[in-house]
Enzyme design. Sequence first.
Site, short mmCIF file in Angstrom:
data_model
loop_
_atom_site.label_atom_id
_atom_site.label_comp_id
_atom_site.label_asym_id
_atom_site.label_seq_id
_atom_site.Cartn_x
_atom_site.Cartn_y
_atom_site.Cartn_z
N CYS A 143 0.80 -1.23 0.00
CA CYS A 143 0.00 0.00 0.00
C CYS A 143 0.83 1.29 0.00
O CYS A 143 0.47 2.27 -0.66
CB CYS A 143 -0.92 0.05 1.21
SG CYS A 143 -1.47 -1.54 1.81
N GLN A 170 1.88 -10.73 -4.51
CA GLN A 170 0.43 -10.54 -4.62
C GLN A 170 0.09 -9.82 -5.91
O GLN A 170 0.85 -8.97 -6.37
CB GLN A 170 -0.07 -9.66 -3.48
CG GLN A 170 0.06 -10.25 -2.10
CD GLN A 170 -0.39 -9.25 -1.07
OE1 GLN A 170 0.13 -8.15 -0.96
NE2 GLN A 170 -1.39 -9.62 -0.29
N ASP A 220 -1.69 -7.21 -6.44
CA ASP A 220 -2.26 -6.23 -5.52
C ASP A 220 -2.60 -4.93 -6.24
O ASP A 220 -1.83 -4.45 -7.07
CB ASP A 220 -1.20 -5.95 -4.45
CG ASP A 220 -1.82 -5.40 -3.19
OD1 ASP A 220 -3.06 -5.29 -3.13
OD2 ASP A 220 -1.05 -5.09 -2.26
N LYS A 223 -15.22 -5.64 4.20
CA LYS A 223 -14.57 -6.29 3.06
C LYS A 223 -15.44 -7.39 2.46
O LYS A 223 -16.34 -7.90 3.11
CB LYS A 223 -13.22 -6.87 3.47
CG LYS A 223 -13.34 -7.86 4.62
CD LYS A 223 -12.00 -8.52 4.90
CE LYS A 223 -12.16 -9.57 5.99
NZ LYS A 223 -11.06 -10.49 6.12
N ARG A 260 6.44 -11.80 5.02
CA ARG A 260 5.77 -11.79 6.32
C ARG A 260 6.31 -12.93 7.16
O ARG A 260 6.61 -14.00 6.63
CB ARG A 260 4.26 -11.98 6.14
CG ARG A 260 3.61 -10.84 5.42
CD ARG A 260 2.12 -11.05 5.27
NE ARG A 260 1.57 -10.03 4.38
CZ ARG A 260 0.33 -10.05 3.92
NH1 ARG A 260 -0.49 -11.02 4.27
NH2 ARG A 260 -0.10 -9.10 3.12
ZN ZN Z 1 -3.11 -2.59 0.53
#
Ligand code: ZN
Length: 640
Positions: A336, A383, A385, A467, A365
């Site tokens: 992000c 990802q 993403d 979500k 992670r």
């Molecule tokens: Zn994000």
Amino acid sequence: MDKIEIKFKDGMVRVFPKGTLAKDILSAFLKAEQGDEIVALKIGGVLVDLQAPLGQGGELEAVNWSSAEGIEIMRHSTAHVMAQAVQNLFPNAKITIGPAIKDGFYYDFDCERGFTPEDFPAIEAKMTEIISQNLPITRKEVSRKEAQQLFQDRGEHYKVELIGEISDGQVTLYQQGEFVDLCRGPHLRSTGQIKAFKLTSVAGAYWHGDARNKMLQRIYGTAFPSAEALANYLQRLEEARRRDHRKLGRELDLFSISDEAGGGLVIYHPKGATMRLLLEDFEKREHLKRGYQLVIGPQILKTDLWKRSGHYENYREKMYFTEVEGQSYGIKPMNCLSHMLIYKSKIRSYRDLPLRYFELGTVHRHEKSGELHGLLRVRGFTQDDAHILCTPAQLNGEIKGIINFVQDVMAVFDFPYELEISTRPEQGTIGTEEDWERATLALKAALEESSLPYQVNKGEGAFYGPKIDVKLKDALEREWQCATIQCDFAMPERFDLTYIGQDGEKHRPVMVHRVILGAMERFIGVLIEHYAGAFPTWLAPTQVLLLTVTDPQIPYAEQVYQKLLTAGIRVLKDIRNEKLGLKIREAELQKVPYMLVLGPKEVQHNLISPRAHSGKILKAMSVEDFIHLIKDECKVGGEK
Ligand SMILES: [Zn+2]
Ligand SMILES: [Zn+2]
């Protein structure tokens, strides 16, 4: 005396003294023959053992032994029976924990002697004996001190340690025969209620799932309400083993995870890397087509930035940190931040929105060693993403666009799927009631306008917003989480993201985090098992394998090989001087979509006779026609 109120299904409410045993409430109102099938009660939504005294009233629900919760209780009781059998056969084995899990149960033991599947028949025979004795399973509440003393005396130091971690004054013990366990329950009334069980596998597992602790031995098993249901499950399990992505990954030479490099870190071999790149190409095309822009962020970003985003506060445990010239950096666990920096690099107008930034972002992670599993649970992954920044009014359209995207992609892989909306948790959230309301409505409206059914998980949203989760079902009906679409109010606030509205004033954009396939590693793992390694032509690392019958066909084979290669077909050749039968058998194991066997006849007519992996033999055709056929099969998504 304190009273509790129990509300029955028919609406009748009855008052009982506090501390009445659950079984007494049951026997007061149910016929004996029905009572036998009930293994526990639910009072006000909380599972209660039949032997437990009731502290609270509420709506009563009976838990039947063949319901999902009943089966879970039976599996948990079977885990205890297994532990009893193991200690009976191996008196030095120490017990640790043994819960019911999805599809079965396990129990972790500390035992000098390593268990193997060869031990299963003896353990199973002992379990059958315990079950046929129909021992009552009794529940007892004792003080922590008393429990600690009991396990101390029995030499069960793991149990003593576990009691030390419990904060309640009282704990519950469950006993059958000579076996006693520290356990919350609930359990069956007696061992004889277990109908059909089987031990399935053995694996190492660290105490508390931490590699710094001792390695324990975990025995897995399962139990079902009938022998038939068990047999069906075992057959599915056998099929799952045949398709296991770790096994196929090795056999097809797709990837490896090496102890030398580190757990949970995937090394793609040429074929696996080819597949991964094909998927990435597919993703890039599909995203560009839908108005996304490709971006790339750095692998490490200053720790101060992670503090600002809230990751440091809420996600630090899962992050890795490093230092450069005295400055602390965090290795990104999510993509992000750079996307927000791109947004902030300019003044944005409502006319610029929506902005859709897409990155095949590699993140790291920290997952516990005990939880790593092939490609499905790793420490480094990429990802697909994207972060969408839009005006509140655009949110509905954006969500619909993403849902559409998910539908298209799931169709490409033949995955059925289910949708879930998770709403605002009771506490610990940010954003106003109005923000949540609007975002939740936007998610629901998008699904309803797309005529898609969904389930609501009340209070299961993230702390920053509601979500949608998409769960796909693979060929073995197993569910996998893939796409998620999350609304976020926190990040635009924390990073002071703004746009100039039509009114000339500054406004906050809405941010949507979303992935479609999720982690590429995990998705590839699921694909390997879904297709059992026989990938569709567009995704197969090798699409065509050329085999010569004898040496005189080699020049023709070289010619065909060059033509296919030039046409962009992924082709390999096997021109070894080996028996054709052997070459075909080896090729079969590689699950290549097409095999071309070139013999004297093919050379003479300047044709090829393709045979598909399915076993189907196609009519003889020219190389050019075959190239067309392959290219047609490779059209996926919007190319059709
Ligand atoms: Zn994000
Ligand atoms: Zn237990």
